[in-house]
Design a protein around this motif. Structure first.
Motif, mmCIF file in Angstrom:
data_model
loop_
_atom_site.group_PDB
_atom_site.id
_atom_site.type_symbol
_atom_site.label_atom_id
_atom_site.label_comp_id
_atom_site.label_asym_id
_atom_site.label_seq_id
_atom_site.Cartn_x
_atom_site.Cartn_y
_atom_site.Cartn_z
ATOM 1 N N VAL A 83 0.844 -1.199 0.000
ATOM 2 C CA VAL A 83 0.000 0.000 0.000
ATOM 3 C C VAL A 83 0.880 1.251 0.000
ATOM 4 O O VAL A 83 0.631 2.201 -0.749
ATOM 5 N N SER A 84 1.924 1.241 0.802
ATOM 6 C CA SER A 84 2.828 2.396 0.856
ATOM 7 C C SER A 84 3.576 2.585 -0.456
ATOM 8 O O SER A 84 3.725 3.715 -0.927
ATOM 9 N N LEU A 85 4.046 1.494 -1.037
ATOM 10 C CA LEU A 85 4.728 1.607 -2.334
ATOM 11 C C LEU A 85 3.799 2.197 -3.385
ATOM 12 O O LEU A 85 4.201 3.086 -4.155
ATOM 13 N N PHE A 86 2.568 1.728 -3.413
ATOM 14 C CA PHE A 86 1.588 2.260 -4.362
ATOM 15 C C PHE A 86 1.382 3.760 -4.139
ATOM 16 O O PHE A 86 1.409 4.549 -5.081
ATOM 17 N N ALA A 87 1.187 4.151 -2.887
ATOM 18 C CA ALA A 87 0.957 5.568 -2.574
ATOM 19 C C ALA A 87 2.187 6.412 -2.896
ATOM 20 O O ALA A 87 2.067 7.524 -3.419
ATOM 21 N N LEU A 88 3.370 5.898 -2.594
ATOM 22 C CA LEU A 88 4.593 6.656 -2.871
ATOM 23 C C LEU A 88 4.826 6.814 -4.374
ATOM 24 O O LEU A 88 5.225 7.891 -4.835
ATOM 25 N N PHE A 89 4.572 5.743 -5.143
ATOM 26 C CA PHE A 89 4.705 5.854 -6.598
ATOM 27 C C PHE A 89 3.675 6.816 -7.179
ATOM 28 O O PHE A 89 3.985 7.599 -8.076
ATOM 29 N N LEU A 90 2.449 6.780 -6.646
ATOM 30 C CA LEU A 90 1.430 7.736 -7.082
ATOM 31 C C LEU A 90 1.865 9.162 -6.777
ATOM 32 O O LEU A 90 1.710 10.061 -7.607
ATOM 33 N N GLY A 91 2.404 9.370 -5.574
ATOM 34 C CA GLY A 91 2.870 10.700 -5.190
ATOM 35 C C GLY A 91 4.004 11.170 -6.083
ATOM 36 O O GLY A 91 4.045 12.338 -6.488
ATOM 37 N N LEU A 92 4.927 10.275 -6.410
ATOM 38 C CA LEU A 92 6.035 10.638 -7.305
ATOM 39 C C LEU A 92 5.500 10.999 -8.681
ATOM 40 O O LEU A 92 5.922 11.992 -9.286
ATOM 41 N N LYS A 93 4.555 10.227 -9.162
ATOM 42 C CA LYS A 93 3.960 10.488 -10.482
ATOM 43 C C LYS A 93 3.190 11.815 -10.492
ATOM 44 O O LYS A 93 3.301 12.602 -11.425
ATOM 45 N N ASN A 94 2.441 12.061 -9.431
ATOM 46 C CA ASN A 94 1.594 13.259 -9.390
ATOM 47 C C ASN A 94 2.344 14.533 -9.029
ATOM 48 O O ASN A 94 2.026 15.607 -9.535
ATOM 49 N N HIS A 95 3.332 14.435 -8.136
ATOM 50 C CA HIS A 95 3.971 15.638 -7.601
ATOM 51 C C HIS A 95 5.421 15.814 -8.025
ATOM 52 O O HIS A 95 5.995 16.868 -7.816
ATOM 53 N N LYS A 96 6.036 14.753 -8.535
ATOM 54 C CA LYS A 96 7.428 14.789 -9.009
ATOM 55 C C LYS A 96 8.423 15.150 -7.918
ATOM 56 O O LYS A 96 9.495 15.669 -8.184
ATOM 57 N N ASN A 97 8.087 14.871 -6.657
ATOM 58 C CA ASN A 97 8.988 15.178 -5.541
ATOM 59 C C ASN A 97 9.749 13.905 -5.164
ATOM 60 O O ASN A 97 9.230 13.038 -4.461
ATOM 61 N N LYS A 98 10.989 13.821 -5.623
ATOM 62 C CA LYS A 98 11.790 12.617 -5.401
ATOM 63 C C LYS A 98 12.212 12.453 -3.947
ATOM 64 O O LYS A 98 12.388 11.337 -3.486
ATOM 65 N N LEU A 99 12.372 13.553 -3.226
ATOM 66 C CA LEU A 99 12.791 13.470 -1.825
ATOM 67 C C LEU A 99 11.739 12.766 -0.973
ATOM 68 O O LEU A 99 12.077 11.888 -0.171
ATOM 69 N N ILE A 100 10.489 13.117 -1.163
ATOM 70 C CA ILE A 100 9.407 12.460 -0.418
ATOM 71 C C ILE A 100 9.396 10.965 -0.729
ATOM 72 O O ILE A 100 9.299 10.130 0.169
ATOM 73 N N PHE A 101 9.533 10.636 -2.002
ATOM 74 C CA PHE A 101 9.553 9.229 -2.414
ATOM 75 C C PHE A 101 10.721 8.494 -1.774
ATOM 76 O O PHE A 101 10.558 7.386 -1.251
ATOM 77 N N LEU A 102 11.902 9.093 -1.780
ATOM 78 C CA LEU A 102 13.090 8.434 -1.221
ATOM 79 C C LEU A 102 12.992 8.255 0.286
ATOM 80 O O LEU A 102 13.419 7.219 0.819
ATOM 81 N N ILE A 103 12.432 9.233 0.984
ATOM 82 C CA ILE A 103 12.244 9.103 2.434
ATOM 83 C C ILE A 103 11.299 7.937 2.727
ATOM 84 O O ILE A 103 11.567 7.106 3.600
ATOM 85 N N GLY A 104 10.199 7.866 2.003
ATOM 86 C CA GLY A 104 9.254 6.765 2.193
ATOM 87 C C GLY A 104 9.853 5.417 1.843
ATOM 88 O O GLY A 104 9.677 4.438 2.570
ATOM 89 N N LEU A 105 10.610 5.363 0.751
ATOM 90 C CA LEU A 105 11.241 4.113 0.336
ATOM 91 C C LEU A 105 12.287 3.669 1.356
ATOM 92 O O LEU A 105 12.349 2.488 1.721
ATOM 93 N N LEU A 106 13.070 4.603 1.847
ATOM 94 C CA LEU A 106 14.060 4.281 2.879
ATOM 95 C C LEU A 106 13.370 3.788 4.153
ATOM 96 O O LEU A 106 13.820 2.837 4.793
#
Length: 135
Positions: free
Chosen positions: A59-82
């Motif tokens: 669920v988190s991966l899905f939400a983080l990928f959606l956020g990256l796609k929608n907002h293009k903020n790589k830092l948020i994605f990397l923090i969540g992935l880490l």
């Protein structure tokens, strides 16, 4: 499925699951002590933890990928992935290499990172009022 199409909804759900993971990890020992072990004999803490993790990671991966796609903020994605990597590592390796206290510490740390990433995704979505998040 309209429910999973909205960034706001999926970030709220994923953040909640991560919070449940952290609370379960922190409060389960207290629950065992409070019930004097009577009820705890039938509850396998690792099983509960694994079920929550099996829900939280996809669920988190899905939400983080959606956020990256929608907002293009790589830092948020990397923090969540880490944070997810820390959660997975805590589940599989922390008790082996360290101990139960460190497993709890790493689980809470990973959960907080994931929760923060979902919170930032949620806030970014509200700040820029992006149409792709709200459709």
């Amino acid at each position: 499925m309209k429910f999973f199409n909205t960034q706001l909804t999926i970030d709220k759900f994923a953040g909640t699951v991560s919070l449940v993971c952290a609370l379960q990890c922190l409060l389960m020992p207290s629950f065992f002590i409070a019930t004097s072990g009577l009820v705890s004999l039938s509850i396998d803490n690792e099983f509960v933890h694994s079920i929550i993790l099996l829900i939280a990671v996809p669920v988190s991966l899905f939400a983080l990928f959606l956020g990256l796609k929608n907002h293009k903020n790589k830092l948020i994605f990397l923090i969540g992935l880490l944070g997810l990597i820390v959660l997975i590592a805590a589940f599989f390796f922390a008790k082996i290499f360290f101990g139960e206290n460190e497993e709890i510490l790493f689980t809470v740390l990973g959960s907080m990172m994931v929760i923060y990433a979902h919170y930032r995704n949620h806030e970014t979505c509200k700040e820029i009022q992006c149409k792709s998040c709200h459709d």
